[in-house]
Design a protein around this motif. Structure first.
Motif, PDB file in Angstrom:
ATOM      1  N   GLN A  64       0.821  -1.211   0.000  1.00 48.27           N
ATOM      2  CA  GLN A  64       0.000   0.000   0.000  1.00 48.27           C
ATOM      3  C   GLN A  64       0.857   1.263   0.000  1.00 48.27           C
TER       4      GLN A  64
ATOM      5  N   ASN B 286       2.242   1.691  -3.519  1.00 47.51           N
ATOM      6  CA  ASN B 286       1.156   2.138  -4.415  1.00 47.51           C
ATOM      7  C   ASN B 286       0.889   3.628  -4.222  1.00 47.51           C
ATOM      8  N   THR B 287       0.910   4.070  -2.978  1.00 50.49           N
ATOM      9  CA  THR B 287       0.650   5.482  -2.672  1.00 50.49           C
ATOM     10  C   THR B 287       1.762   6.365  -3.216  1.00 50.49           C
TER      11      THR B 287
ATOM     12  N   ASN C 154      -5.869   9.725   4.029  1.00 50.17           N
ATOM     13  CA  ASN C 154      -6.032   9.440   2.597  1.00 50.17           C
ATOM     14  C   ASN C 154      -6.301  10.681   1.750  1.00 50.17           C
TER      15      ASN C 154
END
Length: 339
Positions: A102, A105-106, A146
Motif C-alpha cells: 500500500q 502504491n501510494t 487518505n
C-alpha cells in the motif's frame, strides 16, 4: 531512478539484519535497499551486506564505512540514495508486507500524478519482546486520512503522540535541500531526522496502515531505560542541537509552531526524567544546567517549556510535582518505548 530508497544502518547486526532486509525485498526493482555497514568488527555484518548485494543486484547495495554511529550511517544512505523518496529502517526492525504494498502504491501515485508529496506518514507497531498486546502508534486523531494536506489541516496531537522516524518517508530532495546532516557518534539523532526537516514540509499524506514494526526489548538497546540514563549527555546534546536549528517561537504557521514546541517539550521531559530516575546529584545538576541553557538562549521558549503542564512537573518539589513527573514519565515511555 528508484521510487524508494531505504537505508538500513547496521552495526554488528548479523544476528537480526537479515530479517529486516528480507522484509524489504518484496518491494522489487522499484526499491533500493542501502545496507550501511557502519564499521562492524565483532561479527560478519559486512559479509552479509555483500552477499545480499550479490544475490539481489540492482536492489540491494552494500555501503561500508568507518564507524560513525547511527547518524553517519543515515547520512551515507542519504548521500547514495537514488530514490525519489527516502526511508530509514533500523536493522533490528522490519516492515509489514501488506502495508508495504500500500505504501508503494501510494508513493507511485504521487510520482505519476499532479500532486507533489514531501512526507508520507504511516503507523508503527511497538514489537515489545514478551508483550502479548502490540501497541500501535497511529495518527487518527491528529491527521486527515487518505488525502493531501498541509500544516493548516493538522488536527490535535494527544499526549505522547508524535511523528517519529518509524512513521515517516520523506521526499529525498527535500532532505538534501534542507541540509540535513546528522551528527556523528551521537545517539538519539532520529529525533533530529524527524524534526529539522519539518518547516520545509509543505504537502503531507497520512496512510493509516501498520507499516513499520519497531522492536524493543534487548537489554543493550539505546532505548533501554538504564542505557538511556548512562547516555544522558547524548540526550541533552541532541536536545540542544534541536533548539539551535530554529527559533520555533517565530515560526509563522501556528500549528507547525505548536507541534515543534511540543516536540522540544518532550525532549526536555525525557532528559529531566532520566536525571530524576538516575537519583544522582551529578545528573540532577545536568538537568538544572539544561533548563538554565534554555532560559539563557531563548527566554520566550523557556517560558513555554517551563510553564507548560509537563515542564512544571520536571521542576516542582513535593507530591504535586512528583505526580506531574510521573505523568511526564508515562508520556516519555510512550514516546520512546523504553521500559
Amino acid at each position: 531512478m528508484k521510487l524508494l530508497s531505504i537505508a538500513i544502518p547496521c552495526y554488528n547486526s548479523a544476528a537480526y539484519m537479515e530479517n529486516c532486509i528480507r522484509s524489504l525485498l518484496p518491494g522489487g526493482d522499484e526499491v533500493e535497499i542501502l545496507i550501511v555497514d557502519d564499521g562492524s568488527q565483532k561479527d560478519n555484518t559486512g559479509e552479509i551486506a555483500d552477499r545480499y548485494e550479490r544475490e539481489y543486484p540492482g536492489i540491494c547495495r552494500a555501503i561500508h564505512q568507518e564507524n560513525g554511529g547511527h547518524g553517519a550511517a543515515v547520512n551515507a544512505g542519504l548521500r547514495e540514495a537514488t530514490g525519489i523518496f527516502f526511508k530509514v529502517v533500523d536493522s533490528d526492525d522490519w516492515v509489514n508486507k501488506q502495508a508495504y504494498v500500500q505504501v508503494l502504491n501510494t508513493l507511485r501515485r504521487f510520482v505519476y500524478g499532479k500532486d507533489t508529496l514531501d512526507m508520507l506518514i504511516t503507523n508503527f507497531v511497538y514489537e515489545k519482546q514478551g508483550a502479548k498486546h502490540k501497541k500501535v502508534m497511529n495518527y487518527n486523531t491528529a491527521l486527515p486520512k487518505n488525502e493531501v494536506f498541509t500544516w493548516d489541516d493538522v488536527k490535535v496531537f494527544i499526549a505522547g503522540q508524535y511523528i517519529l522516524m518509524h512513521s515517516v518517508i520523506y521526499r529525498t530532495e527535500l532532505l538534501r535541500d534542507c541540509g540535513l546532516e546528522l551528527p556523528m557518534h551521537t545517539f538519539y539523532v532520529d529525533n533530529i531526522f524527524v524534526y529539522e526537516p519539518l518547516p520545509h514540509v509543505r504537502k503531507m499524506y497520512y496512510l493509516d496502515v501498520n507499516f513499520y514494526r519497531y522492536f524493543i526489548g534487548r537489554s543493550d538497546q539505546s532505548v533501554n531505560e538504564q542505557v538511556m540514563i548512562g547516555r544522558i549527555d547524548q540526550q541533552i546534546r541532541v536536545t540542544k542541537l534541536m533548539m539551535g536549528y530554529y527559533d520555533v517561537t517565530k515560526l509563522q504557521n501556528k500549528k507547525l509552531r505548536r507541534y515543534m514546541t511540543r516536540y522540544l517539550e518532550i525532549m526536555m521531559v525525557v532528559s529531566s526524567i532520566l536525571a530524576i530516575r538516575s537519583g544522582t546529584d551529578e545528573n540532577m545538576a545536568k538537568k538544572k544546567e539544561l533548563w538554565e541553557y534554555v532560559k539563557k538562549t531563548n527566554p520566550r521558549l523557556y517560558i513555554r517549556l517551563r510553564f507548560g503542564f509537563l515542564g512544571q512537573g520536571m521542576n516542582l518539589p513535593g507530591k504535586g510535582g512528583r505526580q506531574i513527573s510521573i505523568a511526564g514519565y508515562k508520556i516519555a515511555q510512550k514516546f520512546f518505548g523504553f521500559n
